[in-house]
Design a protein around this motif. Structure first.
Motif, PDB file in Angstrom:
ATOM      1  N   CYS A 168      -0.337 -25.962 -43.850  1.00  0.00           N
ATOM      2  CA  CYS A 168      -1.680 -26.426 -43.471  1.00  0.00           C
ATOM      3  C   CYS A 168      -2.112 -25.876 -42.120  1.00  0.00           C
ATOM      4  O   CYS A 168      -3.293 -25.566 -41.916  1.00  0.00           O
ATOM      5  CB  CYS A 168      -1.729 -27.954 -43.486  1.00  0.00           C
TER       6      CYS A 168
ATOM      7  N   TYR B 201      -5.393 -23.420 -41.601  1.00  0.00           N
ATOM      8  CA  TYR B 201      -6.390 -23.702 -40.560  1.00  0.00           C
ATOM      9  C   TYR B 201      -6.623 -22.472 -39.698  1.00  0.00           C
ATOM     10  O   TYR B 201      -7.785 -22.079 -39.438  1.00  0.00           O
ATOM     11  CB  TYR B 201      -5.905 -24.876 -39.722  1.00  0.00           C
TER      12      TYR B 201
ATOM     13  N   VAL C  17     -10.326 -36.834 -39.219  1.00  0.00           N
ATOM     14  CA  VAL C  17      -9.085 -37.389 -39.763  1.00  0.00           C
ATOM     15  C   VAL C  17      -8.238 -37.905 -38.603  1.00  0.00           C
ATOM     16  O   VAL C  17      -7.647 -37.122 -37.855  1.00  0.00           O
ATOM     17  CB  VAL C  17      -8.299 -36.333 -40.568  1.00  0.00           C
TER      18      VAL C  17
ATOM     19  N   HIS D  54      -2.737 -33.851 -42.836  1.00  0.00           N
ATOM     20  CA  HIS D  54      -4.031 -33.881 -43.516  1.00  0.00           C
ATOM     21  C   HIS D  54      -5.173 -33.467 -42.598  1.00  0.00           C
ATOM     22  O   HIS D  54      -6.189 -32.931 -43.070  1.00  0.00           O
ATOM     23  CB  HIS D  54      -4.282 -35.270 -44.105  1.00  0.00           C
ATOM     24  N   ALA D  55      -5.035 -33.702 -41.297  1.00  0.00           N
ATOM     25  CA  ALA D  55      -6.075 -33.268 -40.371  1.00  0.00           C
ATOM     26  C   ALA D  55      -6.204 -31.747 -40.390  1.00  0.00           C
ATOM     27  O   ALA D  55      -7.320 -31.200 -40.384  1.00  0.00           O
ATOM     28  CB  ALA D  55      -5.761 -33.755 -38.954  1.00  0.00           C
TER      29      ALA D  55
ATOM     30  N   ALA E 172      -5.248 -29.848 -42.962  1.00  0.00           N
ATOM     31  CA  ALA E 172      -5.761 -29.509 -44.292  1.00  0.00           C
ATOM     32  C   ALA E 172      -7.275 -29.672 -44.340  1.00  0.00           C
ATOM     33  O   ALA E 172      -7.999 -28.817 -44.877  1.00  0.00           O
ATOM     34  CB  ALA E 172      -5.097 -30.386 -45.348  1.00  0.00           C
ATOM     35  N   HIS E 173      -7.779 -30.760 -43.764  1.00  0.00           N
ATOM     36  CA  HIS E 173      -9.229 -31.004 -43.759  1.00  0.00           C
ATOM     37  C   HIS E 173      -9.955 -29.952 -42.924  1.00  0.00           C
ATOM     38  O   HIS E 173     -10.996 -29.427 -43.347  1.00  0.00           O
ATOM     39  CB  HIS E 173      -9.521 -32.396 -43.209  1.00  0.00           C
TER      40      HIS E 173
ATOM     41  N   ARG F 168     -10.193 -26.808 -44.881  1.00  0.00           N
ATOM     42  CA  ARG F 168     -11.252 -26.906 -45.901  1.00  0.00           C
ATOM     43  C   ARG F 168     -12.633 -26.725 -45.270  1.00  0.00           C
ATOM     44  O   ARG F 168     -13.494 -26.016 -45.803  1.00  0.00           O
ATOM     45  CB  ARG F 168     -11.215 -28.275 -46.593  1.00  0.00           C
ATOM     46  N   GLU F 169     -12.836 -27.396 -44.147  1.00  0.00           N
ATOM     47  CA  GLU F 169     -14.130 -27.301 -43.468  1.00  0.00           C
ATOM     48  C   GLU F 169     -14.434 -25.866 -43.045  1.00  0.00           C
ATOM     49  O   GLU F 169     -15.596 -25.463 -42.975  1.00  0.00           O
ATOM     50  CB  GLU F 169     -14.146 -28.219 -42.245  1.00  0.00           C
TER      51      GLU F 169
END
Length: 408
Positions: free
Chosen positions: A24, A28, A84, A158-159, A161-162, A165-166
């Motif tokens: 992740c 990023y 997140v 997850h932060a 991963a988010h 995605r962003e």
């Protein structure tokens, strides 16, 4: 010497194999630089080590470990106020010694911390017991250590991963990679359970399964292996603490990464016959009071085989050890007890860099310092891929430090 291609203005497709903190953070870094990036994860985000650890970012008596910590903290800070939450914060760090002999021996370790740039302040056990009666310290003494942070590891992964995605990345979970394929010395993509996915760049960041994919890189022959051990540690998840604990409390028996890597080696059938995977390399207290009010308690690590679980009495040994030195920990409720795998290399340090196949890179082997190391190593690796030869400037990270991995 293998050099990554000069893509110029052409679109670039990157595959990141693995959805833990190693994968992740890579996604990023790639996506925020405009690289079309896809994570392929056979299970779920943070399903393995990245969601099953103490959530501690701690200094150590090695300059490499401190360099990793400082660089990773800067990256975490970029995401800490994002959408997140992951409970990222600086925290005090207390290293304790149970008896006088180990406390005297700890002075040498404290000098190594200071040499690595980490402040250390000695404190007597009687002082700890006097000032913190609720915890009930029963130790000879300890050292207050500078530079430590805490976070919630599932949220932190997850932060990233988010944020990936962003920035345009795609995340595909429940999708296993069976092979990586190359042609003419250049990576072509990956074979998954849903078919072939072409890519210009492929990053192997799947923890315990990295050696499998190195073996299953086909087209130009398998790549050399890396000296991995599937280390395993046990954790106890405590409920809400009924008193304030101002530090991460760690027993000063944890070795540096080089010594840990040495203890974690598993090699031939003799190690299986002797059940060396049932013999802990380290058994110590590491207690993190999470900002949410609960706590994570470990820690141990043992050499292990990925799919063979032994040493199941370790959680009770950690609990007994804790009650002996910190009897006040008897009151919080225990929420869960579980093992976690810690992929470890023979020298105890992570690996990040290029392989002999152009466009194929590795990122992993972080053992017990994955949360501590991955944001830094991912940034250094992506910088090297996009503006250099694909190997970070930190020579101690490169795969070519191992036999068989010389420059192609």
């Amino acid at each position: 010497m293998a050099i990554v291609r000069d893509f110029g203005e052409a679109p670039v497709d990157a595959l990141v194999i693995g959805g833990g903190i190693a994968g992740c953070t890579l996604a990023y870094e790639l996506a925020r630089r405009g690289i079309k990036t896809t994570i392929l994860e056979q299970s779920m985000i943070a399903a393995e080590s990245s969601g099953r650890n103490t959530g501690t970012l701690l200094s150590g008596p090695q300059k490499e470990v401190v360099e990793l910590l400082d660089a990773s903290v800067e990256v975490y800070a970029e995401l800490a106020d994002g959408p997140v939450p992951f409970e990222f914060a600086a925290i005090a760090h207390l290293l304790i010694s149970e008896d006088e002999a180990s406390f005297e021996a700890a002075a040498t370790v404290a000098d190594r911390y200071r040499a690595a740039g980490v402040p250390m302040q000695k404190i007597a056990g009687t002082e700890l017991a006097r000032d913190h009666p609720r915890i009930g310290f029963n130790v000879a003494g300890g050292y207050c250590v500078g530079r430590a942070w805490t976070l919630e590891p599932m949220g932190a992964t997850h932060a990233f991963a988010h944020a990936a995605r962003e920035a345009g990345a795609t995340i595909r979970t429940g999708l296993r990679v069976a092979q990586i394929f190359s042609k003419g010395g250049k990576v072509q993509g990956a074979l998954t359970d849903q078919g072939i996915i072409p890519a210009d760049l492929v990053f192997i960041a799947n923890g315990l399964w990295m050696s499998d994919l190195l073996r299953r890189t086909v087209g130009d022959g398998p790549l050399p292996g890396l000296p991995f051990t599937a280390g395993r540690g046990w954790l106890i998840q405590l409920g809400r603490l009924d008193f304030e604990l101002p530090w991460i409390v760690e027993e000063l028996t944890w070795p540096d990464q080089e010594e840990l890597g040495r203890r974690m080696k598993l090699e031939g059938l003799a190690d299986v016959a002797a059940q060396r995977d049932d013999q802990p390399a380290v058994e110590a207290i590491c207690l993190n009071p999470m900002r949410g009010g609960d706590a994570r308690l470990g820690a141990s690590v043992q050499p292990a085989f990925r799919d063979l679980v032994r040493n199941t009495d370790m959680a009770s040994r950690i609990a007994s050890r804790t009650l002996r030195m910190l009897p006040g920990l008897g009151s919080p409720r225990v929420r869960n007890v579980y093992p976690g795998n810690r992929p470890m290399l023979s020298d105890g340090l992570p690996v990040a860099g290029r392989t002999a196949v152009e466009g194929l890179f590795v990122h992993g082997g972080m053992g017990s310092i994955g949360m501590h190391a991955a944001p830094a190593t991912a940034r250094w690796l992506v910088d090297a891929v996009l503006s250099g030869d694909g190997n970070p400037g930190q020579e101690w990270l490169r795969p070519d430090r191992f036999a068989g991995w010389g420059a192609a």
